[in-house]
Design an enzyme around this catalytic site. Structure first.
Site, PDB file in Angstrom:
ATOM      1  N   HIS A 123       0.826  -1.214   0.000  1.00  0.00           N
ATOM      2  CA  HIS A 123       0.000   0.000   0.000  1.00  0.00           C
ATOM      3  C   HIS A 123       0.856   1.258   0.000  1.00  0.00           C
ATOM      4  O   HIS A 123       2.043   1.223   0.347  1.00  0.00           O
ATOM      5  CB  HIS A 123      -0.916   0.020   1.240  1.00  0.00           C
ATOM      6  CG  HIS A 123      -2.088  -0.891   1.136  1.00  0.00           C
ATOM      7  ND1 HIS A 123      -2.018  -2.228   1.464  1.00  0.00           N
ATOM      8  CD2 HIS A 123      -3.363  -0.682   0.729  1.00  0.00           C
ATOM      9  CE1 HIS A 123      -3.197  -2.799   1.264  1.00  0.00           C
ATOM     10  NE2 HIS A 123      -4.029  -1.886   0.815  1.00  0.00           N
ATOM     11  N   LYS A 127      -0.696   4.857   4.299  1.00  0.00           N
ATOM     12  CA  LYS A 127      -1.612   3.942   5.008  1.00  0.00           C
ATOM     13  C   LYS A 127      -0.995   3.583   6.352  1.00  0.00           C
ATOM     14  O   LYS A 127       0.100   3.031   6.425  1.00  0.00           O
ATOM     15  CB  LYS A 127      -1.866   2.682   4.180  1.00  0.00           C
ATOM     16  CG  LYS A 127      -2.864   1.740   4.852  1.00  0.00           C
ATOM     17  CD  LYS A 127      -3.234   0.601   3.944  1.00  0.00           C
ATOM     18  CE  LYS A 127      -4.126  -0.411   4.639  1.00  0.00           C
ATOM     19  NZ  LYS A 127      -5.432   0.142   5.016  1.00  0.00           N
TER      20      LYS A 127
HETATM   21  P1  NAP Z   1      -5.959  10.024   3.563  1.00  0.00           P
HETATM   22  O1  NAP Z   1      -5.606  10.517   2.197  1.00  0.00           O
HETATM   23  O2  NAP Z   1      -4.960  10.101   4.678  1.00  0.00           O
HETATM   24  O3  NAP Z   1      -7.290  10.826   3.984  1.00  0.00           O
HETATM   25  C1  NAP Z   1      -7.812  10.870   5.279  1.00  0.00           C
HETATM   26  C2  NAP Z   1      -8.544  12.182   5.419  1.00  0.00           C
HETATM   27  O4  NAP Z   1      -9.221  12.214   6.669  1.00  0.00           O
HETATM   28  C3  NAP Z   1      -7.608  13.401   5.385  1.00  0.00           C
HETATM   29  O5  NAP Z   1      -8.160  14.399   4.542  1.00  0.00           O
HETATM   30  C4  NAP Z   1      -7.620  13.861   6.846  1.00  0.00           C
HETATM   31  O6  NAP Z   1      -7.396  15.241   7.005  1.00  0.00           O
HETATM   32  C5  NAP Z   1      -9.043  13.513   7.228  1.00  0.00           C
HETATM   33  N1  NAP Z   1      -9.271  13.486   8.667  1.00  0.00           N
HETATM   34  C6  NAP Z   1      -8.400  13.212   9.680  1.00  0.00           C
HETATM   35  N2  NAP Z   1      -9.010  13.293  10.867  1.00  0.00           N
HETATM   36  C7  NAP Z   1     -10.301  13.628  10.599  1.00  0.00           C
HETATM   37  C8  NAP Z   1     -11.441  13.859  11.417  1.00  0.00           C
HETATM   38  N3  NAP Z   1     -11.386  13.775  12.754  1.00  0.00           N
HETATM   39  N4  NAP Z   1     -12.628  14.167  10.812  1.00  0.00           N
HETATM   40  C9  NAP Z   1     -12.712  14.278   9.453  1.00  0.00           C
HETATM   41  N5  NAP Z   1     -11.658  14.083   8.634  1.00  0.00           N
HETATM   42  C10 NAP Z   1     -10.480  13.751   9.204  1.00  0.00           C
HETATM   43  O7  NAP Z   1      -6.435   8.501   3.514  1.00  0.00           O
HETATM   44  P2  NAP Z   1      -7.221   7.722   2.354  1.00  0.00           P
HETATM   45  O8  NAP Z   1      -6.262   7.054   1.462  1.00  0.00           O
HETATM   46  O9  NAP Z   1      -8.274   8.596   1.778  1.00  0.00           O
HETATM   47  O10 NAP Z   1      -7.887   6.553   3.224  1.00  0.00           O
HETATM   48  C11 NAP Z   1      -8.733   6.839   4.321  1.00  0.00           C
HETATM   49  C12 NAP Z   1      -9.005   5.570   5.113  1.00  0.00           C
HETATM   50  O11 NAP Z   1      -9.730   4.659   4.304  1.00  0.00           O
HETATM   51  C13 NAP Z   1      -7.765   4.791   5.570  1.00  0.00           C
HETATM   52  O12 NAP Z   1      -8.048   4.172   6.804  1.00  0.00           O
HETATM   53  C14 NAP Z   1      -7.584   3.740   4.494  1.00  0.00           C
HETATM   54  O13 NAP Z   1      -6.897   2.594   4.963  1.00  0.00           O
HETATM   55  C15 NAP Z   1      -9.035   3.429   4.215  1.00  0.00           C
HETATM   56  N6  NAP Z   1      -9.320   2.896   2.885  1.00  0.00           N
HETATM   57  C16 NAP Z   1     -10.245   1.912   2.822  1.00  0.00           C
HETATM   58  C17 NAP Z   1     -10.645   1.427   1.609  1.00  0.00           C
HETATM   59  C18 NAP Z   1     -11.709   0.373   1.551  1.00  0.00           C
HETATM   60  O14 NAP Z   1     -12.020  -0.107   0.449  1.00  0.00           O
HETATM   61  N7  NAP Z   1     -12.298  -0.008   2.690  1.00  0.00           N
HETATM   62  C19 NAP Z   1     -10.076   1.933   0.429  1.00  0.00           C
HETATM   63  C20 NAP Z   1      -9.129   2.943   0.532  1.00  0.00           C
HETATM   64  C21 NAP Z   1      -8.769   3.440   1.765  1.00  0.00           C
HETATM   65  P3  NAP Z   1      -5.856  15.800   7.174  1.00  0.00           P
HETATM   66  O15 NAP Z   1      -5.278  15.681   5.797  1.00  0.00           O
HETATM   67  O16 NAP Z   1      -6.067  17.184   7.656  1.00  0.00           O
HETATM   68  O17 NAP Z   1      -5.188  14.889   8.166  1.00  0.00           O
END
Ligand code: NAP
Length: 209
Positions: A123, A127
């Site tokens: 990943h 992540k």
């Molecule tokens: P990312 O790019 O790090 O995005 C996370 C976002 O959440 C960032 O914009 C962050 O803001 C924001 N955030 C942090 N704390 C928050 C809060 N308290 N309230 C609202 N927003 C908040 O991560 P990503 O790649 O999009 O992935 C997000 C999550 O989904 C991860 O856990 C990943 O493992 C998971 N995921 C799951 C799948 C699935 O199919 N289930 C697929 C992809 C990803 P800042 O930038 O200000 O920190």
């Protein structure tokens, strides 16, 4: 539907919000530091972090809003209990990409014939949780305890290989997510089916297919 997207500014959120809007949904984008004010909305979707996810989802459930959770790396069972008590559906898929669901199914089938198996999940370096939720779900479906190897590097999105070794042969089942668009249809499916789900936690796209 009127939908809150928590983590709207993240890598998945930035793809999901326009896709929901194109699909005719009204989106309330919620980022870090924004109040989780979702009362009266039809659903909330959380793609944040393992630290933020539990509090976000709890806040949504306490406001009576059903949730679709993509965030991985935390235990959803206590939130499932809250959802059940309040009569609200809570859906989580460790992987919203249909190809990944098929990879897990094929691996579960193959391990009956090739029981020596190991999982390599790769990943993006952002992540935080390891092993991935998909790798843990795959291992559980395979019934045993296959070793899981985690790689975090720039240049990766989300990839997984299940390696099944036998005398003189190796079967590799591999899934590659090359863009976050892969997760959109699964999230849309979960949202469209959310109101039909029983109160409490439902896990996995398989439950909807
Ligand atoms: P990312 O790019 O790090 O995005 C996370 C976002 O959440 C960032 O914009 C962050 O803001 C924001 N955030 C942090 N704390 C928050 C809060 N308290 N309230 C609202 N927003 C908040 O991560 P990503 O790649 O999009 O992935 C997000 C999550 O989904 C991860 O856990 C990943 O493992 C998971 N995921 C799951 C799948 C699935 O199919 N289930 C697929 C992809 C990803 P800042 O930038 O200000 O920190």
């Amino acid at each position: 539907m009127r939908i809150a997207v928590l983590g709207a500014g993240g890598k998945v959120g930035r793809v999901l919000v326009p896709a929901l809007e194109r699909g005719g949904h009204e989106v309330r984008a919620i980022g870090r530091g924004d109040p989780v004010d979702v009362a009266g909305l039809d659903a909330a979707v959380d793609f944040t972090t393992p630290d933020a996810g539990p509090g976000n989802v709890r806040a949504c459930l306490e406001q009576g809003v059903p949730c679709v959770v993509g965030t991985t790396g935390f235990d959803l069972a206590p939130l499932g209990e809250i959802a059940r008590e309040r009569g609200i559906p809570l859906f989580h898929a460790p992987n919203f990409a249909i190809g990944a669901v098929l990879m897990m199914r094929f691996a579960a089938e193959a391990v009956a014939y090739l029981p020596r198996a190991e999982i390599v999940e790769l990943h993006a370096e952002s992540k935080r949780d390891a092993p991935s939720g998909t790798a843990k779900a795959t291992a559980a479906l395979m019934g045993g305890d296959p070793p899981i190897h985690s790689v975090r590097l720039p240049g990766l999105v989300a990839h997984q290989e299940v390696l099944l070794g036998g005398e003189g042969q190796l079967l590799t089942i591999r899934h590659d997510t090359t863009s976050r668009e892969a997760f959109v249809p699964g999230v849309l499916l979960a949202l469209s089916r959310l109101s039909e789900l029983p109160p409490g936690l439902t896990v996995g796209l398989d439950a909807l297919l």
